[in-house]
Design an enzyme around this catalytic site. Structure first.
Site, PDB file in Angstrom:
ATOM      1  N   SER A  41       0.408   0.193  -4.980  1.00 14.27           N
ATOM      2  CA  SER A  41       1.184  -0.883  -5.347  1.00 14.27           C
ATOM      3  C   SER A  41       0.299  -2.038  -6.116  1.00 14.27           C
ATOM      4  CB  SER A  41       1.983  -1.672  -4.097  1.00 14.27           C
ATOM      5  OG  SER A  41       2.986  -2.413  -4.730  1.00 14.27           O
ATOM      6  N   ASP A 155       7.068   3.393  -5.105  1.00 16.77           N
ATOM      7  CA  ASP A 155       5.925   2.637  -4.571  1.00 16.77           C
ATOM      8  C   ASP A 155       5.372   3.547  -3.806  1.00 16.77           C
ATOM      9  OD1 ASP A 155       4.726   0.788  -2.714  1.00 16.77           O
ATOM     10  OD2 ASP A 155       5.523  -0.581  -3.814  1.00 16.77           O
TER      11      ASP A 155
END
Length: 308
Positions: A41, A155
């Site tokens: 991320s 993610d």
């Protein structure tokens, strides 16, 4: 200092991930130079800027940006599986110089993502680095997934929040991990503790208005019709983003604890950024300073281990 191949595992955590910039600056000033970087991320974003030699450019942009500019990056498109489609973020990455091929970077780099079809952990080590970063930051509920090589990716924090294992697989024999989610659940507990069940009509109206204000526009009209019945009386309900953010915090905390127990790094740096919310991207200077402070307190121990 003994010659070791240093890997840096940069964790996810939304705006708290700006602290990775301060960590990197402090390590480099101390002569500790990672040659391998893996990120999840926001860790993938900052790691890519470091690997590509544009960390200072990213820092300048992050410290100068305000909330209005952040909102301007959010191209809302619910039909694509998220509130934010992400094409403006891709353009920003390219403008910052984070657009080269991963294979052309001067060091080994991987962005950690999750295959939405089967939950597999995917390490992006080839192809455009901006696409890899965009995939790794694809937080469900906020960003739409990214199509890479026929797979919808989201993610990386869904499977590996602090990618120590990735650094080792890339060849690191000394791994420094940076975790930016330390203390989050304790910090956010107060906002999710039920209040009195005796709120009056004016308080109920205020609670309803607060909740509606936090909701995305397309959901607001539907919610306006049903929430008054649900909130007629009773404990104060947490807001839309309170629920989403703390659900993410719980998930990431459990995943991180489990993965780090089985794959401990040689050194852990934990910036104290629990006061920075998931989407407080306009508070970069504060976050970067916290990262620097945490790294400075860890450097003596890291150097001692490297010298063994």
């Amino acid at each position: 200092m003994a010659r070791r191949t240093i890997g840096l595992a940069l964790g996810g955590g939304g705006a708290r991930g700006w602290s990775h910039i301060g960590v990197l600056e402090a390590l480099l000033e101390a002569g500790i130079e990672p040659k391998i970087v893996a990120g999840t991320s926001m860790g993938a974003l900052v790691g890519a800027a470091y690997a590509g030699g544009v960390l200072s450019r990213l820092k300048d942009w992050a410290e100068a940006v305000d909330w209005r500019a952040i909102v301007g990056l959010l191209d809302v498109q619910i039909a694509n599986g998220g509130l934010v489609e992400g094409s403006r973020i891709l353009r920003l990455l390219q403008d910052l110089g984070i657009g080269m091929a991963i294979e052309d970077l001067p060091m080994k780099y991987a962005a950690v993502t999750t295959d939405l079809a089967d939950g597999r952990e995917i390490w992006l080590q080839t192809g455009p680095v901006d696409v890899a970063v965009r995939a790794s930051i694809g937080l469900p509920g906020i960003f739409s997934p990214t199509l890479v090589d026929g797979r919808w990716l989201a993610d990386g924090g869904l499977v590996n929040q602090v990618p120590v294992s990735t650094c080792r697989a890339l060849g690191a024999d000394f791994v420094i991990a940076v975790r930016v989610s330390d203390g989050l659940l304790t910090k956010r507990a107060a906002s999710l503790t039920p209040g009195s069940s005796e709120d009056g009509p004016s308080e109920g109206r205020r609670r309803l208005d607060d909740m509606l204000a936090q909701m995305p526009g397309p959901l607001r009209d539907q919610a306006r019709r049903i929430l008054p019945q649900l909130l007629a009386r009773g404990p104060r309900s947490p807001g839309y983003f309170d629920v989403m953010a703390n659900a993410i915090n719980i998930m990431q905390d459990r995943i991180t604890r489990s993965r780090l127990a089985g794959e401990p790094p040689h050194a852990m740096i934990s910036p104290q950024v629990s006061n920075i919310a998931l989407l407080d991207f306009h508070r970069a200077a504060e976050s970067i300073a916290a990262g620097r402070a945490a790294a400075l307190s860890a450097i003596a121990g890291i150097k001692a281990q490297l010298a063994l």
